[in-house]
Design a protein around this motif. Structure first.
Motif, PDB file in Angstrom:
ATOM      1  N   PRO A   1      32.583  42.415  40.243  1.00  0.00           N
ATOM      2  CA  PRO A   1      33.343  42.816  39.043  1.00  0.00           C
ATOM      3  C   PRO A   1      32.462  43.252  37.878  1.00  0.00           C
ATOM      4  O   PRO A   1      32.776  44.221  37.185  1.00  0.00           O
TER       5      PRO A   1
ATOM      6  N   ALA B   1      32.303  47.018  39.468  1.00  0.00           N
ATOM      7  CA  ALA B   1      33.538  47.375  40.158  1.00  0.00           C
ATOM      8  C   ALA B   1      33.997  48.798  39.888  1.00  0.00           C
ATOM      9  O   ALA B   1      34.680  49.395  40.731  1.00  0.00           O
TER      10      ALA B   1
ATOM     11  N   VAL C   1      39.650  44.618  37.076  1.00  0.00           N
ATOM     12  CA  VAL C   1      39.627  44.802  38.534  1.00  0.00           C
ATOM     13  C   VAL C   1      40.991  45.249  39.031  1.00  0.00           C
ATOM     14  O   VAL C   1      41.094  46.166  39.867  1.00  0.00           O
TER      15      VAL C   1
END
Length: 328
Positions: A44, A63, A88
């Motif tokens: 992430p 991400a 995300v």
């Protein structure tokens, strides 16, 4: 070719699920003599992330780079049902709008569902997470299959199920002969399909082969919300109540009633730790007539009340947790 695959690893991801997904790709390249697949790791925030076993992996980036890939595999594990990262979620939805194939390993199905990525799709998840998943996401078609491939979504139940899912996908893309060669390299005796059971057969789990006893326990497992009476359980297996009592005492060292209530209590514990359901709703969902009766049984078995259980430290995900006392 090669097919570029982005693995997105979230904290406490399952190492066995991840390696079971990536290793078939490596061996497919080796067995074919061609670079069919190339994989890249992302997290992430772009920083190293630790798996549930404590081993850290260093990613290639953050991400947002998954948007450059047509195939994205989300790897989760412990506490996947608690994972919350709106960035995300937004990136996954954007990748979906761009036409990416998006998969999830282990508890990753929880994350996709929280991102509203599974509505209208079939999916699966680890058997210990299934009850809480269906309570949390009643609009999602969740199954108990080993893995599910539904259009541009693919999910697996975790552990070595990822191996079978990837072998099936390799077979679809490059032929069964290559998939079989990869499976043989793993000393994996056969490629399971999605309909194979997640759980071991009762006979293997319990170390018991008595068919009548197995039949009774199957009836118990299928009727946790509305428990069957002792007489109904015995009748369904063609036993008298006394015969059933003797079988449980001989093979399991406990009464049928005790075994049944422990099954229901273990299910209740999973719902306490994985959902926001009220204690009374959990009690009713697990076949208890009142919250007070449920709390007493729970305290007697686990040594704490349901409310104390929920208020305690964050628990490990059932997909990784040890088997509870009294569980199968």
């Amino acid at each position: 070719m090669p097919q570029q695959i982005a693995f997105l690893l979230v904290p406490n991801f399952s190492m066995i699920a991840f390696t079971s997904a990536v290793e078939p790709l490596r061996l497919a390249n080796r067995a074919s003599g061609k670079e069919l697949y190339r994989w890249h790791l992302f997290t992430p925030d772009g920083k190293p992330v630790a798996a549930s076993n404590g081993i850290q992996l260093t990613p290639e980036g953050a991400a947002d780079q998954i948007l450059n890939y047509h195939t994205i595999i989300l790897c989760s594990g412990i506490d996947g049902h608690l994972y919350e990262d709106r960035n995300v979620f937004a990136l996954l939805r954007r990748a979906d709008r761009q036409g990416a194939d998006i998969g999830a390993l282990c508890t990753g199905s929880h994350i996709l569902a929280r991102a509203n990525m599974l509505n209208g799709y079939r999916c699966t998840i680890h058997w210990e997470n299934l009850a809480s998943f269906t309570e949390n996401f009643p609009e999602v078609e969740a199954t108990a299959e080993l893995f599910e491939i539904d259009r541009n979504r693919f999910t697996c139940s975790g552990g070595t199920a990822a191996l079978d899912m990837m072998l099936n996908m390799i077979g679809q893309q490059h032929g069964h002969e290559l998939a079989a060669a990869v499976s043989e390299q793993f000393i994996h005796e056969r490629i399971r399909d999605r309909h194979d059971h997640q759980r071991m057969a009762l006979t293997a789990r319990l170390g018991v082969r008595h068919p009548k006893l197995i039949q009774v326990i199957q009836q118990m497992e299928a009727n946790l919300e509305e428990p069957l009476s002792r007489g109904d359980l015995a009748d369904a297996a063609g036993l008298s109540s006394r015969q059933m009592e003797r079988l449980f005492a001989k093979y399991l060292k406990k009464s049928p009633a005790r075994y049944y209530v422990e099954l229901r209590l273990n299910r209740a514990r999973l719902l306490l730790l994985q959902t926001n359901m009220s204690v009374i709703d959990i009690a009713l969902a697990c076949g208890f007539v009142s919250a007070s009766h449920f709390s007493k049984c729970y305290r007697d078995f686990f040594g704490k009340t349901p409310r104390r259980e929920r208020a305690g430290p964050v628990q490990r995900s059932p997909a990784e947790a040890p088997v509870l006392a009294g569980a199968e």
